[in-house]
Enzyme design. Structure first.
Site, mmCIF file in Angstrom:
data_model
loop_
_atom_site.group_PDB
_atom_site.id
_atom_site.type_symbol
_atom_site.label_atom_id
_atom_site.label_comp_id
_atom_site.label_asym_id
_atom_site.label_seq_id
_atom_site.Cartn_x
_atom_site.Cartn_y
_atom_site.Cartn_z
ATOM 1 N N GLY A 1 0.820 -1.218 0.000
ATOM 2 C CA GLY A 1 0.000 0.000 0.000
ATOM 3 C C GLY A 1 0.847 1.258 0.000
ATOM 4 O O GLY A 1 0.542 2.243 -0.685
ATOM 5 N N CYS A 2 1.936 1.230 0.761
ATOM 6 C CA CYS A 2 2.814 2.401 0.861
ATOM 7 C C CYS A 2 3.565 2.634 -0.454
ATOM 8 O O CYS A 2 3.800 3.772 -0.847
ATOM 9 C CB CYS A 2 3.781 2.227 2.027
ATOM 10 S SG CYS A 2 2.907 2.010 3.605
ATOM 11 N N THR A 3 3.913 1.538 -1.125
ATOM 12 C CA THR A 3 4.583 1.639 -2.422
ATOM 13 C C THR A 3 3.631 2.244 -3.450
ATOM 14 O O THR A 3 4.008 3.142 -4.216
ATOM 15 C CB THR A 3 5.079 0.252 -2.877
ATOM 16 O OG1 THR A 3 6.012 -0.236 -1.898
ATOM 17 C CG2 THR A 3 5.760 0.319 -4.230
#
Length: 159
Positions: free
Chosen positions: A44-46
């Site tokens: 998700g952060c990527t």
């Protein structure tokens, strides 16, 4: 104590990628997007970071600086930034100074266990250093487009 919309964001300095220090007061005159994410190099952060990266030119046009923040150390942040080709600074907030300032540490559940972690959140600070907008409990799809629209509207209202 968390910052309310319309209030001045207290000045801070934080260690960032590229062996730099980001100081909020040095960014006066520009809008600033600060987005908090749970952990570098996770899916998700990527995706969220990639969306900011891919829209950086539009944010630049709206006079807006992008800063990503997590509790990861600088080495993890550098690796994440390099691997994903991020074109903005990532801040290491290991001591949770910024996380506390923006009140993003929340009790979370993972695999049935509770732990304290970063709630995915984004903040838009106006060119005078006041909190103009906030998004908490962010879902990644479509989020960056929403932040960009708000940044563009804020910039247009000052032009």
């Amino acid at each position: 104590m968390s910052i309310e919309l319309g209030q001045s964001v207290p000045d801070f300095s934080a260690s960032a990628t590229g062996d730099t220090t980001v100081t909020l007061s040095q960014l006066r005159g520009k809008q600033v997007v600060i987005y908090f994410y749970p952990k570098a190099s996770t899916p998700g952060c990527t995706t969220e970071g990639g969306d900011f990266r891919d829209n950086k030119n539009a944010f630049d046009t709206a006079n807006t600086v992008i800063l990503g923040v997590s509790r990861d150390g600088l080495r993890a942040q550098e690796n994440f930034k390099t691997k994903q080709d991020f074109n903005f600074a990532l801040i290491s907030d290991k001591d949770e100074t910024l996380c506390t300032l923006f009140d993003v540490i929340k009790l979370k559940k993972m695999y049935g266990k509770e732990h304290l972690g970063i709630e995915r959140s984004t903040f838009l600070i106006d060119a005078d250093g006041n909190l103009a907008n906030e998004w908490r409990g962010v879902k990644v799809p479509g989020h960056v487009a929403e932040v960009l629209t708000a940044a563009q509207a804020l910039h247009a209202s000052r032009s």
